[in-house]
Design a protein around this motif. Structure first.
Motif, PDB file in Angstrom:
ATOM      1  N   UNK A  82      64.171  37.319  54.353  1.00 44.37           N
ATOM      2  CA  UNK A  82      65.493  37.067  53.476  1.00 44.37           C
ATOM      3  C   UNK A  82      65.649  37.929  52.473  1.00 44.37           C
ATOM      4  N   UNK A  83      64.700  38.692  52.345  1.00 42.36           N
ATOM      5  CA  UNK A  83      64.966  39.675  51.079  1.00 42.36           C
ATOM      6  C   UNK A  83      65.061  39.287  49.849  1.00 42.36           C
ATOM      7  N   UNK A  84      64.356  38.214  49.682  1.00 38.12           N
ATOM      8  CA  UNK A  84      64.110  37.377  48.252  1.00 38.12           C
ATOM      9  C   UNK A  84      63.222  36.511  48.354  1.00 38.12           C
ATOM     10  N   UNK A  85      62.738  36.190  47.133  1.00 36.98           N
ATOM     11  CA  UNK A  85      61.413  35.244  46.981  1.00 36.98           C
ATOM     12  C   UNK A  85      60.548  35.717  46.077  1.00 36.98           C
ATOM     13  N   UNK A  86      59.387  34.736  45.863  1.00 40.90           N
ATOM     14  CA  UNK A  86      58.645  35.357  44.883  1.00 40.90           C
ATOM     15  C   UNK A  86      57.215  34.102  44.923  1.00 40.90           C
ATOM     16  N   UNK A  87      56.113  34.727  44.724  1.00 43.15           N
ATOM     17  CA  UNK A  87      54.841  34.199  44.668  1.00 43.15           C
ATOM     18  C   UNK A  87      53.978  34.235  43.452  1.00 43.15           C
ATOM     19  N   UNK A  88      53.614  33.182  42.844  1.00 40.33           N
ATOM     20  CA  UNK A  88      53.004  33.323  41.816  1.00 40.33           C
ATOM     21  C   UNK A  88      51.722  32.788  41.682  1.00 40.33           C
ATOM     22  N   UNK A  89      50.710  33.588  41.773  1.00 35.40           N
ATOM     23  CA  UNK A  89      49.171  32.973  41.936  1.00 35.40           C
ATOM     24  C   UNK A  89      48.531  32.908  40.662  1.00 35.40           C
ATOM     25  N   UNK A  90      48.213  31.838  40.305  1.00 34.87           N
ATOM     26  CA  UNK A  90      47.313  31.511  38.845  1.00 34.87           C
ATOM     27  C   UNK A  90      46.104  31.790  38.983  1.00 34.87           C
ATOM     28  N   UNK A  91      45.804  32.851  38.092  1.00 33.55           N
ATOM     29  CA  UNK A  91      44.629  33.339  37.832  1.00 33.55           C
ATOM     30  C   UNK A  91      44.151  32.912  36.383  1.00 33.55           C
ATOM     31  N   UNK A  92      43.291  33.660  35.800  1.00 34.90           N
ATOM     32  CA  UNK A  92      42.953  33.475  34.409  1.00 34.90           C
ATOM     33  C   UNK A  92      42.691  34.419  33.624  1.00 34.90           C
ATOM     34  N   UNK A  93      42.461  34.559  32.474  1.00 33.93           N
ATOM     35  CA  UNK A  93      42.039  35.639  31.378  1.00 33.93           C
ATOM     36  C   UNK A  93      40.530  35.902  31.810  1.00 33.93           C
ATOM     37  N   UNK A  94      40.068  34.668  32.367  1.00 34.18           N
ATOM     38  CA  UNK A  94      38.564  34.956  32.832  1.00 34.18           C
ATOM     39  C   UNK A  94      38.269  36.026  33.929  1.00 34.18           C
ATOM     40  N   UNK A  95      39.290  36.297  34.682  1.00 32.75           N
ATOM     41  CA  UNK A  95      39.326  37.181  35.532  1.00 32.75           C
ATOM     42  C   UNK A  95      38.675  38.765  34.992  1.00 32.75           C
ATOM     43  N   UNK A  96      38.829  38.739  33.681  1.00 28.51           N
ATOM     44  CA  UNK A  96      38.694  40.158  33.230  1.00 28.51           C
ATOM     45  C   UNK A  96      37.076  40.102  32.174  1.00 28.51           C
ATOM     46  N   UNK A  97      36.533  38.915  32.255  1.00 31.50           N
ATOM     47  CA  UNK A  97      35.446  38.678  31.801  1.00 31.50           C
ATOM     48  C   UNK A  97      34.413  38.063  32.462  1.00 31.50           C
ATOM     49  N   UNK A  98      33.574  38.682  33.060  1.00 32.10           N
ATOM     50  CA  UNK A  98      32.696  38.270  34.449  1.00 32.10           C
ATOM     51  C   UNK A  98      31.663  37.339  33.854  1.00 32.10           C
ATOM     52  N   UNK A  99      31.760  36.087  34.477  1.00 30.51           N
ATOM     53  CA  UNK A  99      30.809  35.086  34.138  1.00 30.51           C
ATOM     54  C   UNK A  99      30.825  34.065  35.565  1.00 30.51           C
ATOM     55  N   UNK A 100      29.896  34.285  36.218  1.00 33.21           N
ATOM     56  CA  UNK A 100      29.888  33.226  37.393  1.00 33.21           C
ATOM     57  C   UNK A 100      31.148  33.251  38.299  1.00 33.21           C
ATOM     58  N   UNK A 101      31.025  32.458  39.266  1.00 28.17           N
ATOM     59  CA  UNK A 101      31.941  32.292  40.528  1.00 28.17           C
ATOM     60  C   UNK A 101      33.491  32.049  40.004  1.00 28.17           C
ATOM     61  N   UNK A 102      33.468  31.222  38.876  1.00 23.68           N
ATOM     62  CA  UNK A 102      34.969  31.250  38.440  1.00 23.68           C
ATOM     63  C   UNK A 102      35.566  32.455  38.297  1.00 23.68           C
ATOM     64  N   UNK A 103      35.093  33.350  37.108  1.00 24.69           N
ATOM     65  CA  UNK A 103      35.398  34.460  36.880  1.00 24.69           C
ATOM     66  C   UNK A 103      35.951  35.400  37.969  1.00 24.69           C
ATOM     67  N   UNK A 104      34.667  35.383  38.917  1.00 21.35           N
ATOM     68  CA  UNK A 104      34.835  36.323  40.143  1.00 21.35           C
ATOM     69  C   UNK A 104      35.916  35.865  40.962  1.00 21.35           C
ATOM     70  N   UNK A 105      36.158  34.645  41.305  1.00 19.46           N
ATOM     71  CA  UNK A 105      37.200  34.154  42.154  1.00 19.46           C
ATOM     72  C   UNK A 105      38.368  34.692  41.466  1.00 19.46           C
ATOM     73  N   UNK A 106      38.619  34.401  40.236  1.00 14.78           N
ATOM     74  CA  UNK A 106      39.806  34.764  39.431  1.00 14.78           C
ATOM     75  C   UNK A 106      40.143  36.074  39.531  1.00 14.78           C
TER      76      UNK A 106
END
Length: 250
Positions: free
Chosen positions: A125-149
């Motif tokens: 269609x030539x339009x649209x958007x996807x927003x994937x909710x991550x976290x600030x935790x993505x930039x501060x490694x700690x466990x699986x949660x941070x790794x997945x984000x």
């Protein structure tokens, strides 16, 4: 009328995205595990905004749940918000492996598959958007949660690059601490978190939609969290990891 599909739509950031999409004139497809709560959320939005609100009960930790949402996305939506997610109170060596794998399925596999299911229609269609909710935790490694984000951020940037120029946008949203049910559900004690670090879901969504309109690939709401992420990028990864683990234990 454009259609928005939102996962984890009954509480917190997901519920605020649903409200914002309804206010902006989108028809809604709301996804969550709790069918009763999902129906109540949809009805409230119909009454307040006069929009169509379809419900799709699905557990994204299961193959059946992901497949059901994939099928609906294959019929076309204009906005996808991959918001469903959860945290674990226990550290990596203490949490059951089954819980860790469930987290990876919800945070990574579901995000990948639902994004992949949504994009062909949008690109066509030539339009649209996807927003994937991550976290600030993505930039501060700690466990699986941070790794997945962190994976969500990297994946979203790669997908954004791939569809660049098509009229379709993909963005990772990386909020910090938000006043939602997230921590309560995980059984986390957050009483020691300073008040200035807490955000409300409405502000997070407002800044996300602004950044999406600006064409940004990664959105970090508020100047305070932008500064925290910027400082973190200059510190040694080993130091950040040690500090994150110690703070988590507390």
């Amino acid at each position: 009328m454009p259609i928005a599909l939102i996962t984890g739509a009954t509480a917190g950031i997901g519920a605020e995205f649903a409200r914002r999409a309804a206010a902006d004139g989108f028809s809604l497809v709301l996804v969550a595990r709790d069918a009763e709560r999902l129906a109540s959320t949809a009805e409230a939005l119909r009454r307040r905004y006069g929009v169509t609100a379809e419900t799709l009960p699905a557990d994204l930790a299961t193959e059946e749940g992901i497949a059901a949402v994939e099928e609906r996305l294959g019929r076309g939506v204009d906005l996808l918000v991959n918001n469903a997610g959860f945290g674990l109170r226990a550290g990596f060596l203490d949490a059951p492996v089954a819980d860790e794998l469930r987290m990876l399925r919800v945070h990574c596999e579901a995000v990948l598959r639902l994004t992949r299911a949504a994009l062909p229609y949008m690109v066509g269609k030539g339009r649209g958007a996807v927003i994937n909710v991550s976290s600030v935790a993505a930039f501060f490694p700690r466990g699986t949660y941070s790794a997945s984000k962190a994976w969500v951020v990297s994946f979203s940037e790669a997908a954004a690059a791939e569809v660049a120029g098509s009229g379709v946008r993909v963005m990772a949203l990386c909020p910090g601490f938000v006043r939602t049910e997230f921590h309560q559900r995980a059984g986390m004690n957050v009483s020691a978190i300073p008040s200035f670090l807490w955000l409300n879901a409405e502000r997070v969504v407002d800044e996300a939609m602004r950044d999406l309109a600006l064409g940004r690939w990664v959105s970090v709401p508020t100047l305070r969290y932008k500064a925290i992420v910027a400082v973190g990028r200059f510190l040694p990864r080993r130091l950040i990891s040690r500090v994150s683990v110690r703070l988590g234990r507390r």
